[in-house]
Design a protein around this motif. Sequence first.
Motif, mmCIF file in Angstrom:
data_model
loop_
_atom_site.group_PDB
_atom_site.id
_atom_site.type_symbol
_atom_site.label_atom_id
_atom_site.label_comp_id
_atom_site.label_asym_id
_atom_site.label_seq_id
_atom_site.Cartn_x
_atom_site.Cartn_y
_atom_site.Cartn_z
ATOM 1 N N PRO A 21 -9.555 12.129 5.629
ATOM 2 C CA PRO A 21 -9.975 10.855 5.045
ATOM 3 C C PRO A 21 -8.780 10.030 4.558
ATOM 4 O O PRO A 21 -7.684 10.563 4.330
ATOM 5 C CB PRO A 21 -10.854 11.280 3.864
ATOM 6 N N PHE A 22 -9.021 8.752 4.369
ATOM 7 C CA PHE A 22 -8.020 7.844 3.826
ATOM 8 C C PHE A 22 -7.430 8.384 2.536
ATOM 9 O O PHE A 22 -6.215 8.311 2.318
ATOM 10 C CB PHE A 22 -8.657 6.468 3.587
ATOM 11 N N SER A 23 -8.271 8.949 1.676
ATOM 12 C CA SER A 23 -7.796 9.426 0.371
ATOM 13 C C SER A 23 -6.678 10.464 0.516
ATOM 14 O O SER A 23 -5.731 10.479 -0.269
ATOM 15 C CB SER A 23 -8.946 9.993 -0.455
ATOM 16 N N ASP A 24 -6.748 11.316 1.537
ATOM 17 C CA ASP A 24 -5.686 12.308 1.749
ATOM 18 C C ASP A 24 -4.402 11.646 2.243
ATOM 19 O O ASP A 24 -3.295 12.018 1.836
ATOM 20 C CB ASP A 24 -6.127 13.383 2.733
ATOM 21 N N LEU A 25 -4.528 10.663 3.126
ATOM 22 C CA LEU A 25 -3.342 9.961 3.620
ATOM 23 C C LEU A 25 -2.659 9.196 2.489
ATOM 24 O O LEU A 25 -1.429 9.197 2.375
ATOM 25 C CB LEU A 25 -3.725 9.019 4.761
ATOM 26 N N ARG A 26 -3.445 8.563 1.648
ATOM 27 C CA ARG A 26 -2.881 7.836 0.512
ATOM 28 C C ARG A 26 -2.225 8.812 -0.462
ATOM 29 O O ARG A 26 -1.156 8.559 -0.992
ATOM 30 C CB ARG A 26 -3.964 7.022 -0.195
ATOM 31 N N ASP A 58 -9.857 -0.516 8.802
ATOM 32 C CA ASP A 58 -8.684 -1.343 9.088
ATOM 33 C C ASP A 58 -7.973 -1.758 7.809
ATOM 34 O O ASP A 58 -6.736 -1.770 7.764
ATOM 35 C CB ASP A 58 -9.092 -2.594 9.875
ATOM 36 N N SER A 59 -8.719 -2.075 6.759
ATOM 37 C CA SER A 59 -8.071 -2.480 5.504
ATOM 38 C C SER A 59 -7.338 -1.306 4.852
ATOM 39 O O SER A 59 -6.272 -1.481 4.260
ATOM 40 C CB SER A 59 -9.072 -3.107 4.530
ATOM 41 N N GLU A 60 -7.873 -0.097 4.986
ATOM 42 C CA GLU A 60 -7.184 1.083 4.453
ATOM 43 C C GLU A 60 -5.920 1.385 5.253
ATOM 44 O O GLU A 60 -4.883 1.749 4.684
ATOM 45 C CB GLU A 60 -8.132 2.286 4.463
ATOM 46 N N LEU A 61 -5.988 1.203 6.551
ATOM 47 C CA LEU A 61 -4.815 1.377 7.405
ATOM 48 C C LEU A 61 -3.729 0.382 7.016
ATOM 49 O O LEU A 61 -2.551 0.734 6.909
ATOM 50 C CB LEU A 61 -5.206 1.225 8.872
ATOM 51 N N THR A 62 -4.131 -0.849 6.766
ATOM 52 C CA THR A 62 -3.182 -1.877 6.327
ATOM 53 C C THR A 62 -2.585 -1.516 4.974
ATOM 54 O O THR A 62 -1.383 -1.676 4.755
ATOM 55 C CB THR A 62 -3.878 -3.256 6.270
ATOM 56 N N VAL A 66 1.371 -1.180 4.135
ATOM 57 C CA VAL A 66 2.012 -1.980 3.088
ATOM 58 C C VAL A 66 2.746 -1.067 2.101
ATOM 59 O O VAL A 66 3.872 -1.379 1.677
ATOM 60 C CB VAL A 66 0.969 -2.875 2.375
ATOM 61 N N LEU A 67 2.149 0.064 1.744
ATOM 62 C CA LEU A 67 2.836 1.028 0.872
ATOM 63 C C LEU A 67 4.149 1.481 1.503
ATOM 64 O O LEU A 67 5.184 1.558 0.839
ATOM 65 C CB LEU A 67 1.950 2.255 0.629
ATOM 66 N N ASP A 68 4.096 1.779 2.793
ATOM 67 C CA ASP A 68 5.292 2.235 3.496
ATOM 68 C C ASP A 68 6.365 1.149 3.570
ATOM 69 O O ASP A 68 7.552 1.425 3.395
ATOM 70 C CB ASP A 68 4.937 2.701 4.910
ATOM 71 N N VAL A 69 5.945 -0.071 3.825
ATOM 72 C CA VAL A 69 6.916 -1.167 3.909
ATOM 73 C C VAL A 69 7.603 -1.362 2.560
ATOM 74 O O VAL A 69 8.811 -1.547 2.487
ATOM 75 C CB VAL A 69 6.244 -2.472 4.382
ATOM 76 N N ASP A 98 2.572 -0.675 14.047
ATOM 77 C CA ASP A 98 2.626 -2.096 14.405
ATOM 78 C C ASP A 98 2.504 -2.996 13.174
ATOM 79 O O ASP A 98 3.225 -3.990 13.049
ATOM 80 C CB ASP A 98 1.530 -2.436 15.413
ATOM 81 N N ILE A 99 1.609 -2.641 12.258
ATOM 82 C CA ILE A 99 1.470 -3.420 11.020
ATOM 83 C C ILE A 99 2.770 -3.372 10.232
ATOM 84 O O ILE A 99 3.259 -4.386 9.743
ATOM 85 C CB ILE A 99 0.288 -2.903 10.172
ATOM 86 N N GLY A 100 3.347 -2.178 10.109
ATOM 87 C CA GLY A 100 4.607 -2.030 9.387
ATOM 88 C C GLY A 100 5.730 -2.848 10.006
ATOM 89 O O GLY A 100 6.505 -3.505 9.297
ATOM 90 N N LEU A 101 5.820 -2.849 11.313
ATOM 91 C CA LEU A 101 6.869 -3.619 11.991
ATOM 92 C C LEU A 101 6.661 -5.119 11.806
ATOM 93 O O LEU A 101 7.629 -5.865 11.628
ATOM 94 C CB LEU A 101 6.917 -3.260 13.477
ATOM 95 N N GLN A 102 5.400 -5.559 11.801
ATOM 96 C CA GLN A 102 5.115 -6.977 11.542
ATOM 97 C C GLN A 102 5.545 -7.371 10.127
ATOM 98 O O GLN A 102 5.889 -8.526 9.886
ATOM 99 C CB GLN A 102 3.623 -7.272 11.724
ATOM 100 N N LEU A 103 5.526 -6.402 9.217
ATOM 101 C CA LEU A 103 5.924 -6.660 7.830
ATOM 102 C C LEU A 103 7.397 -6.322 7.583
ATOM 103 O O LEU A 103 7.832 -6.212 6.446
ATOM 104 C CB LEU A 103 5.024 -5.856 6.874
ATOM 105 N N ASN A 104 8.142 -6.123 8.662
ATOM 106 C CA ASN A 104 9.592 -5.894 8.630
ATOM 107 C C ASN A 104 10.021 -4.529 8.105
ATOM 108 O O ASN A 104 11.068 -4.409 7.466
ATOM 109 C CB ASN A 104 10.306 -7.010 7.855
#
Length: 126
Positions: A21-26, A58-62, A66-69, A98-104
């Motif tokens: 689940p998302f909670s484990d990834l976070r 999708d919002s959790e993936l984003t 964002v945390l990683d960026v 891809d999201i991370g790369l878009q956010l530099n």
Amino acid sequence: MSFKTTWETNGILWEFEGIVPFSDLRKVNVEFYEDPRSDHAYYQIFDGRNIDRLLLTDSELTELAVLDVGASASLPDLKIAMVITDKNVIALAQKHIDIGLQLNSNWDFKFFADIKEARAWVTSNN
């Protein structure tokens, strides 16, 4: 819990299995960023070969991207080895990248099917 965390000398290994689940990834992200050992880490190995399914929107993936960026500002040279064989998990991981790369993000990501190849890459100088 769907994961095991192992701190190594110069990085971290996460081994995931089953339904993740998302909670484990976070949780693994937050634990990594809050641990002082992350200040000296130069790699992460995400071993997802035993994942049956990732449960995230999708919002959790984003949010994860964002945390990683944000973290990439203080850990600019991190290598992320994604050891994944399931095409659906690969697709979600690629979307995260891809999201991370878009956010530099300046992190270096690479996919592997074999953990030995992933280890060789994270310990190489290129």
